[in-house]
Design an enzyme around this catalytic site. Structure first.
Site, short mmCIF file in Angstrom:
data_model
loop_
_atom_site.label_atom_id
_atom_site.label_comp_id
_atom_site.label_asym_id
_atom_site.label_seq_id
_atom_site.Cartn_x
_atom_site.Cartn_y
_atom_site.Cartn_z
CE LYS A 146 5.37 -2.60 -3.58
NZ LYS A 146 5.90 -2.98 -2.28
CD GLN A 175 1.17 -2.85 -4.17
OE1 GLN A 175 0.14 -3.47 -3.95
NE2 GLN A 175 1.73 -2.10 -3.24
CG ASP A 202 4.28 2.92 -9.65
OD1 ASP A 202 4.64 1.74 -9.78
OD2 ASP A 202 4.52 3.60 -8.63
NE ARG A 262 -2.00 -2.56 0.91
CZ ARG A 262 -0.77 -2.19 0.58
NH1 ARG A 262 -0.49 -1.90 -0.67
NH2 ARG A 262 0.18 -2.13 1.47
CD1 TRP A 271 4.29 3.53 -2.13
CD2 TRP A 271 3.53 4.45 -0.25
NE1 TRP A 271 5.29 3.42 -1.20
CE2 TRP A 271 4.85 3.97 -0.02
CE3 TRP A 271 2.85 5.07 0.80
CZ2 TRP A 271 5.48 4.08 1.22
CZ3 TRP A 271 3.48 5.17 2.03
CH2 TRP A 271 4.79 4.68 2.23
CD GLU A 294 -0.36 3.48 -6.62
OE1 GLU A 294 -0.54 2.43 -5.98
OE2 GLU A 294 -0.49 4.61 -6.10
C1 LIG Z 1 2.64 1.44 -6.60
C2 LIG Z 1 3.97 1.52 -5.91
N1 LIG Z 1 4.97 2.18 -6.49
C3 LIG Z 1 6.18 2.26 -5.93
C4 LIG Z 1 6.43 1.69 -4.71
C5 LIG Z 1 7.78 1.84 -4.10
O1 LIG Z 1 8.51 0.70 -4.31
P1 LIG Z 1 9.82 0.42 -3.41
O2 LIG Z 1 9.34 0.29 -2.02
O3 LIG Z 1 10.34 -0.85 -4.01
O4 LIG Z 1 10.73 1.56 -3.61
C6 LIG Z 1 5.43 0.98 -4.07
C7 LIG Z 1 5.70 0.35 -2.76
O5 LIG Z 1 4.83 -0.01 -2.03
C8 LIG Z 1 4.17 0.89 -4.67
O6 LIG Z 1 3.16 0.24 -4.10
#
Ligand SMILES: Cc1ncc(COP(=O)(O)O)c(C=O)c1O
Length: 429
Positions: free
Chosen positions: A268, A242, A239, A400, A134, A206
């Site tokens: 975040k 989180q 990324d 989660r 994501w 991620e």
């Molecule tokens: C790992 C990751 N990257 C990017 C995003 C996207 O972030 P945003 O919703 O602030 O655009 C999220 C959102 O849940 C995320 O979990």
């Protein structure tokens, strides 16, 4: 009949992600949110997996008050002290090689910037992403997102290739508990090499896939990924929306693996709940992009107010040793969740690290059939009993659990007791 009643409680608000929770939230403080009747609910999702300092942290409140009165928003062509100080503070906590900061607002936006940087720098356009990822809902981020939201709005970007997520609990490469992630990894790269048109630009991952189901990359995976990427002239984008800022027990999740990415994205947790993100890269990549007339001009790029918040978040995370706190409290919470697993047959798996943990519910442990309806019922019951735990239906039935890093053992005990009771109530129903 009121507007609320006529529209099933959501008023004039567009339902951007299915139904809203029944509870209307009036106030938030520390690890708790409060509904209109003043009932307290433990916020074990840190808002949208972001508020690592809890709600209304007094130092963040003070910074917002002070900054907004003095220097709120500027034309994106101006720099200001809060922005320069934020970039200094952030790069000081990062290893060498992550020395240039592009301050933005959201995670999706930071990923757009990272993809554009990688394409500009390498001259390629193909991007590899994991198949349970994501990265956001904007164009490029959505094209590299596989755990949800793909259907119903036409084609995504060309050139996006997938690698199988190393999901030990569910991978077909896991034979009777013996999981060969390297075989899966090599299989995935063979597929990528066959599909590529020879213009690979980046890999984006991620370190712990969160929306995809709290799936930790195995030890050694990031190094192998970096090597595959660099062999092909690609950049490694991490990324850490989180996982950054202490959540996993290290300041950044990549520290566990000793792998420094070419581009690091934070969002975040960086603003501890306020809209702040950053794309961080090397001085050489930044210079190359600048020389090539790189443009990523947004309304809130380098805004002083969120930057001042980010600088304070960096200060608090380091000063209060929040990564160590997340590690200790996370070990404790995980042991409590593993105890629950002994007593509740519906808990198929407990995983994750630090204060980013996942509990997967299954119909039975042998078949591992996901139990999304049961999970939704448990989630609703937890809310009734006073704890907000994030149940993701897209990833099967995966809770989660990600409280603020400022949470306490007492709050953890309370959340676990509520989860225990809800699991029991729903199993008996
Ligand atoms: C790992 C990751 N990257 C990017 C995003 C996207 O972030 P945003 O919703 O602030 O655009 C999220 C959102 O849940 C995320 O979990």
């Amino acid at each position: 009949m009121s507007i609320q009643e006529r529209s099933n409680g959501h008023g004039q608000v567009f339902r951007y992600g299915g139904d809203f929770a029944e509870q209307r939230i009036a106030r938030a403080e520390g690890s708790y949110i409060y509904d209109a009747e003043g009932r307290e609910i433990l916020d074990f999702t840190s808002g949208q997996m972001s508020g690592i300092l809890g709600h209304g942290h007094p130092e963040i409140v003070a910074v917002v008050r002070e900054t907004i009165a003095r220097l709120d928003h500027l034309h994106s062509g101006f720099l200001s002290d809060p922005v320069v100080d934020f970039a200094d503070a952030l790069t000081a906590m990062l290893p060498d090689g992550l020395d240039r900061v592009l301050p933005l607002s959201t995670g999706g936006e930071a990923n757009e910037a990272a993809l554009r940087i990688a394409k500009t720098y390498t001259g390629g356009f193909e991007v590899v992403a994991l198949d349970r990822s994501w990265h956001g809902v904007t164009g490029g981020a959505a094209a590299t997102t596989y755990s949800g939201g793909r259907r119903g709005h036409g084609p995504t970007l060309p050139g996006i290739l997938t690698l199988p997520t190393p999901h030990a609990y569910r991978s077909p490469f896991n034979r009777d508990g013996d999981y060969d992630w390297r075989a899966e990894f090599e299989f995935g790269w063979d597929m990528i090499d066959r599909q590529s048109t020879g213009q690979l630009a980046a890999v984006i991952v991620e370190p712990i896939l969160s929306s995809g189901g709290i799936i930790e990359l195995p030890k050694g995976y990031l190094a192998a990924l970096r090597d595959k990427a660099h062999e092909r002239g690609m950049l490694l984008i991490l990324d850490e929306a989180q996982t950054g800022m202490g959540r996993t027990g290290d300041n950044f999740a990549f520290e566990r693996d000793g792998v420094v990415p070419d581009i690091l994205n934070l969002s975040k947790t960086l603003g501890a709940g306020l809209p702040l993100s950053a794309t961080v890269t090397t001085a050489a990549i930044e210079q190359d992009c600048y020389d090539k007339d790189f443009l990523f001009y947004t309304t809130h790029a380098a805004d002083p107010l969120p930057a001042a918040v980010g600088r304070k978040v960096v200060e608090i995370v380091l000063r209060d040793c929040l990564a160590e706190r997340a590690r200790a409290l996370g070990d404790y919470l995980k042991s409590q969740l593993c105890d629950l697993q002994q007593r509740h047959p519906a808990i198929g798996d407990v995983r994750g690290r630090g204060l980013l943990l996942g509990v997967e519910l299954v119909a039975d442990r042998q078949s591992k059939t996901p139990a999304p309806d049961f999970g939704a019922a448990v989630g609703r019951r937890c809310l009734e009993l006073g704890a907000s735990l994030n149940i993701g239906r897209r990833s099967g039935a995966l809770f989660r659990i990600a409280p603020p890093l400022t949470t306490t053992r007492d709050e953890i005990d309370r959340a676990v007791a509520i989860f225990d009771e809800a699991l029991g109530d729903c199993a008996a129903a």
